[in-house]
Design a protein around this motif. Structure first.
Motif, PDB file in Angstrom:
ATOM      1  N   SER A   1       0.806  -1.222   0.000  1.00 40.07           N
ATOM      2  CA  SER A   1       0.000   0.000   0.000  1.00 40.07           C
ATOM      3  C   SER A   1       0.838   1.271   0.000  1.00 40.07           C
TER       4      SER A   1
ATOM      5  N   HIS B   1      -4.910   3.426  -9.867  1.00 38.30           N
ATOM      6  CA  HIS B   1      -3.606   3.966  -9.464  1.00 38.30           C
ATOM      7  C   HIS B   1      -3.573   5.481  -9.674  1.00 38.30           C
TER       8      HIS B   1
ATOM      9  N   ALA C   1      -6.047   7.434  -7.264  1.00 39.65           N
ATOM     10  CA  ALA C   1      -5.562   7.507  -5.877  1.00 39.65           C
ATOM     11  C   ALA C   1      -4.867   8.837  -5.584  1.00 39.65           C
TER      12      ALA C   1
ATOM     13  N   PRO D   1      -2.959   1.008  -4.831  1.00 39.84           N
ATOM     14  CA  PRO D   1      -2.255   2.210  -4.372  1.00 39.84           C
ATOM     15  C   PRO D   1      -1.924   3.166  -5.504  1.00 39.84           C
TER      16      PRO D   1
ATOM     17  N   SER E   1      -4.890   5.489  -2.118  1.00 36.76           N
ATOM     18  CA  SER E   1      -5.506   4.281  -2.653  1.00 36.76           C
ATOM     19  C   SER E   1      -6.841   4.613  -3.300  1.00 36.76           C
TER      20      SER E   1
ATOM     21  N   ARG F   1     -13.252   6.247  -1.342  1.00 42.71           N
ATOM     22  CA  ARG F   1     -12.118   6.023  -2.243  1.00 42.71           C
ATOM     23  C   ARG F   1     -12.543   5.318  -3.537  1.00 42.71           C
TER      24      ARG F   1
END
Length: 436
Positions: free
Chosen positions: A177, A217, A220, A307, A313, A383
């Motif tokens: 992470s 990715h 994030a 991540p 994330s 998220r």
């Protein structure tokens, strides 16, 4: 594994663009969910369309609903995913839409932007679990602070890993992470195990799968590959540091031999097979592609959210949304069915069919014991993300989309800089055409 994510994403099956919706706006009278008539007791028949990819779950849902509602019955019609947008647009233009559409959430924006779905803001906000619903799904259902449907099921991408392989390679799962440096270090340790073991696996010739697993990715970091408001978007490729770092990371995986050479041509037909066989350490994938692993392998599998380059994330908030088209013959019945679909008894059983719930309050002790791996997205709803754009399928899911063209050129071809330079005008051109 259900047909679902793998079969849907393998070739980017949906080819229809927003052009299929031309002429739909204002074709049918709007439904007022705040009216007294909308909230009367529903009876009669409710026609529901679902996409073929999630048909199996809808069939059992309809059986349960019909058993519980003697005077209100649902008639379900599965529509092939590749035909869904066009068939729905045609039904709306013809004045005979279904009462409820269960659709890939990424396509919600297409119809909402054209003004053909009922504004359900009043009843959606009245749901006692409204603040527990998937924010990524709701974002795709929102326009100008109004809501035009409800989430139904989640298909989330995460980074799954084989705990036994990581232990043998002396990899601390928490390092996964921390960003790309941690992932590369872990992958190199795993690859040193040798034999049939590979560190990473991906289907690098499947546009839909790559979009599902690679984009988080970038998200994030708070970035996307489109910028601007819906209808006036542009590509966000040149100068996108998160995108550049992500493409460079995948190129490094390939150059260093950390993924099988089969990844180059894999169009997704065997997506996740090597991971389910226990020969891969790390795989960005959906629960539906993991859930059918043999029990001996399944007990060794865990996951983290995908991540960003240096931390943070995200995950792809895919799945289904349910909406009521304007002109529905039985909107009251449709709403009753949608409430049933989002009920706890329905939601808590979704992981058995390869999907995750869209309600975080499903996380009871018994649920967590049965499906502990599904806790991550539910505990981190904020998220989850999926892009609001009128051109998603053209940008990402088509076999010749600018996304897969850029990815393959960056990873297997002349490199990241050249790939991004070529991609920027391709993004802008498609967005201009879709937003015309």
């Amino acid at each position: 594994m259900p047909l679902d994510r793998r079969a849907f994403l393998v070739g980017g099956l949906i080819g229809a663009s927003s052009l299929a919706l031309a002429g739909c706006a204002g074709a049918l009278p709007p439904i007022n969910s705040a009216s007294k008539s909308f909230n009367t007791k529903a009876t009669g028949i409710v026609t529901v369309w679902c996409r073929a990819a999630t048909q199996a779950g809808l069939v059992s849902l309809v059986v349960g609903f019909n058993r519980a509602h003697k005077n209100l019955q649902v008639e379900l019609t599965p529509i092939p995913d590749a035909q869904y947008v066009t068939k729905l647009a045609t039904s709306i233009r013809g004045g005979q839409p279904p009462d409820v559409v269960d659709m890939d959430d990424i396509n919600s924006t297409l119809f909402i932007y054209r003004g053909v779905f009922a504004d359900l803001t009043t009843v959606v906000k009245e749901l006692p679990y409204f603040d527990r619903l998937s924010t990524g799904h709701l974002r795709l259902l929102e326009q100008n602070n109004r809501f035009f449907g409800v989430p139904y099921l989640a298909d989330n991408s995460m980074l799954y890993y084989n705990t036994e392989i990581l232990a043998k390679a002396d990899v601390d799962p928490t390092s996964l992470s921390t960003g790309f440096t941690g992932l590369l270090d872990a992958a190199k340790k795993i690859q040193k195990l040798g034999g049939e073991i590979f560190a990473w696996t991906l289907s690098a010739n499947s546009p839909g799968i790559l979009g599902f697993t690679v984009q988080p990715h970038i998200w994030a970091t708070g970035n996307d590959m489109q910028k601007g408001r819906i209808g006036r978007q542009q590509g966000n490729i040149i100068g996108n540091d998160a995108l550049e770092q992500t493409l460079a990371f995948y190129r490094q995986l390939w150059v260093d031999g950390l993924t099988s050479r089969k990844a180059y041509s894999d169009a997704g037909a065997a997506w996740g097979a090597d991971f389910r066989a226990g020969t891969v350490g790390l795989m960005p994938v959906s629960w539906g592609s993991v859930a059918t692993a043999p029990p001996a392998i399944l007990k060794k599998i865990d996951a983290v959210l995908l991540p960003g380059p240096t931390g943070g994330s995200s995950f792809f908030d895919g799945g289904d949304n349910m909406c009521i088209p304007n002109g529905s013959a039985n909107p009251q019945g449709g709403w009753e069915f949608m409430k049933y679909a989002t009920g706890l008894d329905t939601q808590k059983n979704l992981p058995a069919g390869g999907y995750f719930p869209v309600r975080s309050d499903v996380l009871t002790p018994s649920y967590q014991r049965n499906y502990p791996i599904s806790e991550l997205p539910l505990k981190n709803l904020e998220r989850g993300y999926a892009p609001q754009t009128l051109a998603y399928n053209l940008l990402y899911n088509q076999p010749s989309s600018p996304f897969i063209t850029m990815f393959r050129e960056a990873v297997f071809g002349d490199g990241v800089t050249a790939a991004m330079k070529t991609a920027q005008p391709a993004w802008d051109r498609i967005l201009d055409q879709a937003q015309a």
